[in-house]
Write a protein that holds these residues in place. Sequence first.
Motif, PDB file in Angstrom:
ATOM      1  N   ASP A 186      81.243  -5.246 -65.505  1.00  0.00           N
ATOM      2  CA  ASP A 186      80.231  -4.194 -65.656  1.00  0.00           C
ATOM      3  C   ASP A 186      79.397  -4.140 -64.373  1.00  0.00           C
ATOM      4  OD1 ASP A 186      78.672  -6.429 -65.804  1.00  0.00           O
ATOM      5  OD2 ASP A 186      77.934  -6.082 -67.839  1.00  0.00           O
ATOM      6  N   CYS A 187      78.182  -3.646 -64.458  1.00  0.00           N
ATOM      7  CA  CYS A 187      77.355  -3.480 -63.259  1.00  0.00           C
ATOM      8  C   CYS A 187      76.390  -4.648 -63.042  1.00  0.00           C
ATOM      9  CB  CYS A 187      76.587  -2.167 -63.311  1.00  0.00           C
ATOM     10  SG  CYS A 187      75.479  -1.994 -64.732  1.00  0.00           S
ATOM     11  N   THR A 188      76.712  -5.824 -63.573  1.00  0.00           N
ATOM     12  CA  THR A 188      75.858  -7.001 -63.389  1.00  0.00           C
ATOM     13  C   THR A 188      75.584  -7.267 -61.916  1.00  0.00           C
ATOM     14  OG1 THR A 188      76.631  -8.062 -65.425  1.00  0.00           O
ATOM     15  CG2 THR A 188      75.672  -9.483 -63.758  1.00  0.00           C
ATOM     16  N   SER A 189      76.610  -7.236 -61.087  1.00  0.00           N
ATOM     17  CA  SER A 189      76.460  -7.559 -59.664  1.00  0.00           C
ATOM     18  C   SER A 189      75.496  -6.608 -58.972  1.00  0.00           C
ATOM     19  CB  SER A 189      77.820  -7.528 -58.964  1.00  0.00           C
ATOM     20  OG  SER A 189      78.665  -8.535 -59.481  1.00  0.00           O
ATOM     21  N   SER A 190      75.547  -5.349 -59.307  1.00  0.00           N
ATOM     22  CA  SER A 190      74.647  -4.368 -58.686  1.00  0.00           C
ATOM     23  C   SER A 190      73.202  -4.653 -59.038  1.00  0.00           C
ATOM     24  CB  SER A 190      75.024  -2.950 -59.135  1.00  0.00           C
ATOM     25  OG  SER A 190      76.344  -2.639 -58.755  1.00  0.00           O
ATOM     26  N   ILE A 191      72.952  -5.028 -60.284  1.00  0.00           N
ATOM     27  CA  ILE A 191      71.582  -5.323 -60.714  1.00  0.00           C
ATOM     28  C   ILE A 191      71.079  -6.591 -60.040  1.00  0.00           C
ATOM     29  CG2 ILE A 191      70.131  -5.916 -62.694  1.00  0.00           C
ATOM     30  CD1 ILE A 191      72.068  -4.248 -64.420  1.00  0.00           C
ATOM     31  N   VAL A 192      71.905  -7.622 -60.023  1.00  0.00           N
ATOM     32  CA  VAL A 192      71.499  -8.885 -59.403  1.00  0.00           C
ATOM     33  C   VAL A 192      71.251  -8.691 -57.912  1.00  0.00           C
ATOM     34  CG1 VAL A 192      72.218 -11.246 -58.864  1.00  0.00           C
ATOM     35  CG2 VAL A 192      72.709 -10.276 -61.116  1.00  0.00           C
ATOM     36  N   GLY A 193      72.059  -7.861 -57.276  1.00  0.00           N
ATOM     37  CA  GLY A 193      71.924  -7.631 -55.841  1.00  0.00           C
ATOM     38  C   GLY A 193      70.567  -7.092 -55.439  1.00  0.00           C
ATOM     39  N   LEU A 194      69.882  -6.405 -56.338  1.00  0.00           N
ATOM     40  CA  LEU A 194      68.554  -5.864 -56.035  1.00  0.00           C
ATOM     41  C   LEU A 194      67.534  -6.967 -55.781  1.00  0.00           C
ATOM     42  CD1 LEU A 194      68.411  -3.020 -58.735  1.00  0.00           C
ATOM     43  CD2 LEU A 194      68.955  -2.781 -56.291  1.00  0.00           C
ATOM     44  N   TYR A 195      67.801  -8.170 -56.296  1.00  0.00           N
ATOM     45  CA  TYR A 195      66.828  -9.261 -56.178  1.00  0.00           C
ATOM     46  C   TYR A 195      66.961 -10.045 -54.876  1.00  0.00           C
ATOM     47  CZ  TYR A 195      65.117  -8.585 -60.898  1.00  0.00           C
ATOM     48  OH  TYR A 195      64.520  -8.049 -62.025  1.00  0.00           O
ATOM     49  N   THR A 196      67.979  -9.765 -54.091  1.00  0.00           N
ATOM     50  CA  THR A 196      68.143 -10.502 -52.835  1.00  0.00           C
ATOM     51  C   THR A 196      66.990 -10.232 -51.872  1.00  0.00           C
ATOM     52  OG1 THR A 196      69.530  -8.695 -51.988  1.00  0.00           O
ATOM     53  CG2 THR A 196      70.650 -10.583 -53.006  1.00  0.00           C
ATOM     54  N   SER A 197      66.378  -9.064 -51.994  1.00  0.00           N
ATOM     55  CA  SER A 197      65.238  -8.735 -51.139  1.00  0.00           C
ATOM     56  C   SER A 197      63.898  -8.924 -51.850  1.00  0.00           C
ATOM     57  CB  SER A 197      65.351  -7.281 -50.646  1.00  0.00           C
ATOM     58  OG  SER A 197      65.406  -6.377 -51.744  1.00  0.00           O
ATOM     59  N   ARG A 198      63.933  -9.049 -53.177  1.00  0.00           N
ATOM     60  CA  ARG A 198      62.687  -9.193 -53.933  1.00  0.00           C
ATOM     61  C   ARG A 198      62.182 -10.627 -53.957  1.00  0.00           C
ATOM     62  NH1 ARG A 198      62.716  -5.973 -59.586  1.00  0.00           N
ATOM     63  NH2 ARG A 198      60.955  -7.413 -59.863  1.00  0.00           N
ATOM     64  N   LEU A 199      63.110 -11.592 -53.995  1.00  0.00           N
ATOM     65  CA  LEU A 199      62.737 -12.993 -54.081  1.00  0.00           C
ATOM     66  C   LEU A 199      63.073 -13.708 -52.781  1.00  0.00           C
ATOM     67  CD1 LEU A 199      64.036 -13.785 -57.691  1.00  0.00           C
ATOM     68  CD2 LEU A 199      61.715 -13.192 -56.999  1.00  0.00           C
ATOM     69  N   ASP A 200      62.133 -14.521 -52.298  1.00  0.00           N
ATOM     70  CA  ASP A 200      62.332 -15.209 -51.023  1.00  0.00           C
ATOM     71  C   ASP A 200      63.478 -16.208 -51.084  1.00  0.00           C
ATOM     72  OD1 ASP A 200      60.234 -13.816 -49.905  1.00  0.00           O
ATOM     73  OD2 ASP A 200      58.742 -15.336 -50.450  1.00  0.00           O
ATOM     74  N   GLU A 201      63.515 -16.992 -52.144  1.00  0.00           N
ATOM     75  CA  GLU A 201      64.560 -18.010 -52.293  1.00  0.00           C
ATOM     76  C   GLU A 201      65.500 -17.577 -53.410  1.00  0.00           C
ATOM     77  OE1 GLU A 201      65.166 -20.568 -50.476  1.00  0.00           O
ATOM     78  OE2 GLU A 201      63.400 -20.525 -49.183  1.00  0.00           O
ATOM     79  N   PHE A 202      66.444 -16.714 -53.061  1.00  0.00           N
ATOM     80  CA  PHE A 202      67.361 -16.166 -54.056  1.00  0.00           C
ATOM     81  C   PHE A 202      68.780 -16.201 -53.517  1.00  0.00           C
ATOM     82  CE2 PHE A 202      69.668 -12.762 -56.218  1.00  0.00           C
ATOM     83  CZ  PHE A 202      69.358 -13.023 -57.550  1.00  0.00           C
ATOM     84  N   GLY A 203      69.693 -16.732 -54.318  1.00  0.00           N
ATOM     85  CA  GLY A 203      71.098 -16.782 -53.929  1.00  0.00           C
ATOM     86  C   GLY A 203      71.973 -16.126 -54.972  1.00  0.00           C
ATOM     87  N   PHE A 204      73.078 -15.573 -54.516  1.00  0.00           N
ATOM     88  CA  PHE A 204      73.985 -14.882 -55.425  1.00  0.00           C
ATOM     89  C   PHE A 204      75.419 -15.148 -54.985  1.00  0.00           C
ATOM     90  CE2 PHE A 204      75.719 -10.524 -56.893  1.00  0.00           C
ATOM     91  CZ  PHE A 204      76.102 -11.054 -58.109  1.00  0.00           C
ATOM     92  N   PHE A 205      76.209 -15.688 -55.904  1.00  0.00           N
ATOM     93  CA  PHE A 205      77.612 -15.970 -55.614  1.00  0.00           C
ATOM     94  C   PHE A 205      78.474 -15.274 -56.652  1.00  0.00           C
ATOM     95  CE2 PHE A 205      81.461 -18.471 -56.436  1.00  0.00           C
ATOM     96  CZ  PHE A 205      82.033 -18.483 -55.163  1.00  0.00           C
ATOM     97  N   GLU A 206      79.458 -14.518 -56.188  1.00  0.00           N
ATOM     98  CA  GLU A 206      80.365 -13.810 -57.082  1.00  0.00           C
ATOM     99  C   GLU A 206      81.721 -14.510 -57.084  1.00  0.00           C
ATOM    100  OE1 GLU A 206      79.885  -9.286 -57.082  1.00  0.00           O
ATOM    101  OE2 GLU A 206      79.090  -9.818 -55.108  1.00  0.00           O
ATOM    102  N   ALA A 207      82.065 -15.112 -58.205  1.00  0.00           N
ATOM    103  CA  ALA A 207      83.356 -15.785 -58.326  1.00  0.00           C
ATOM    104  C   ALA A 207      84.467 -14.753 -58.485  1.00  0.00           C
ATOM    105  CB  ALA A 207      83.340 -16.738 -59.514  1.00  0.00           C
ATOM    106  N   ARG A 208      85.646 -15.090 -58.010  1.00  0.00           N
ATOM    107  CA  ARG A 208      86.778 -14.186 -58.118  1.00  0.00           C
ATOM    108  C   ARG A 208      87.449 -14.260 -59.485  1.00  0.00           C
ATOM    109  NH1 ARG A 208      89.827 -14.880 -52.230  1.00  0.00           N
ATOM    110  NH2 ARG A 208      88.060 -14.168 -50.941  1.00  0.00           N
ATOM    111  N   THR A 209      87.073 -15.255 -60.246  1.00  0.00           N
ATOM    112  CA  THR A 209      87.605 -15.413 -61.595  1.00  0.00           C
ATOM    113  C   THR A 209      86.512 -15.983 -62.480  1.00  0.00           C
ATOM    114  OG1 THR A 209      89.402 -16.393 -62.902  1.00  0.00           O
ATOM    115  CG2 THR A 209      88.432 -17.758 -61.184  1.00  0.00           C
ATOM    116  N   ASN A 210      86.714 -15.965 -63.776  1.00  0.00           N
ATOM    117  CA  ASN A 210      85.722 -16.520 -64.693  1.00  0.00           C
ATOM    118  C   ASN A 210      85.848 -18.044 -64.676  1.00  0.00           C
ATOM    119  OD1 ASN A 210      84.043 -17.268 -66.819  1.00  0.00           O
ATOM    120  ND2 ASN A 210      84.593 -15.481 -68.058  1.00  0.00           N
ATOM    121  N   LEU A 211      84.878 -18.707 -64.109  1.00  0.00           N
ATOM    122  CA  LEU A 211      84.906 -20.159 -63.969  1.00  0.00           C
ATOM    123  C   LEU A 211      84.583 -20.885 -65.265  1.00  0.00           C
ATOM    124  CD1 LEU A 211      82.914 -20.438 -60.611  1.00  0.00           C
ATOM    125  CD2 LEU A 211      85.399 -20.447 -60.887  1.00  0.00           C
ATOM    126  N   GLY A 212      84.003 -20.178 -66.220  1.00  0.00           N
ATOM    127  CA  GLY A 212      83.447 -20.855 -67.384  1.00  0.00           C
ATOM    128  C   GLY A 212      82.039 -21.308 -67.079  1.00  0.00           C
TER     129      GLY A 212
END
Length: 324
Positions: free
Chosen positions: A55-81
């Motif tokens: 779904d559009c989870t990644s797009s929503i999370v991506g908005l926070y990369t500029s909002r929070l000073d210490e924010f990281g985002f990693f997108e796995a290529r598969t469902n890791l569990g």
Amino acid sequence: MTPSHSLSEYRNVMIDRLSAVVVTYNSAATIDRCLKSLEMAGVSEVLVIDNNSTDCTSSIVGLYTSRLDEFGFFEARTNLGFGRAVNRGVAMLRNETNNILLVNPDCFVDPTQVVQGAALVPIHAEILGFTQVNEELATVPVLGPLPTLIVFSGIAIRVIFGRHTSTRIESHLERFLDLRPKQELVAEASELHVVSKRHFVTASLMIINRSAFRTLRGFDEAYFMYCEDADLVERAHRRGLRVRLLNSDSKSIHLVGGSGGGQLYDSPAILASFSIYLRRHRPCSWLASSAIALSLAVGAQFSRSLATRKAGREAIRYLVTRQP
């Protein structure tokens, strides 16, 4: 420390001691509210691990990369569990904070409750769970018995034959086996409850000391979903680590099943995780529990209900492969 203290009074404690890890999977409906609640709490660092959402989870999370000073985002290529994703997230944290906050994407933290917990952990606990409520302010279960032969059998009945069939049976078993959590308080911390060695707190909202997490080597990655938190707490109990539950007046909101496409605790996939858990920690019960569950699943094929027959077939697959 009580909720009557102002949030700002403990803000520095939170900033110095807490990094948050959030694992998402098709969490578009809830992740924005979750991250906003962490922002309000003043968590020093937030890292989101996305398990290949569609779904559009990644797009929503991506908005926070500029909002929070210490924010990281990693997108796995598969469902890791869940467990594997958390382990990867903890390894990727940039700040060497003392404690790690695990937050489900459908959980909205109450700033006062979490800041209070962060201040209590260094003194009273290595693992701390939190009481939670849903949107209607009804209590959400966060404390339960560690998996046993009887608990597994009750879950198998629920999964295969439906929740209504198993509710009365489980209630009787809880009373007979004394499985219901005790309310033993921690001295000098009136809102902390001791989690006995027969129980665990869920990882839907949990603070774990970083050193303890390393000692336990994180979550066991054999679990894809379900039981990984029970396994972690079981190993913590065995090492003598303090596991506590904070029951404060301020409570975080948890929309159980609000993320991941609405997956609930009744999924047949839970049987695979229970089987792994019992094999790890209750080997004497494992064979008996597998035989009971398989018997129930085979018996379900004679049911008039199409849904029951389907659940039975799925249960057999999960029990045989122990894969979700």
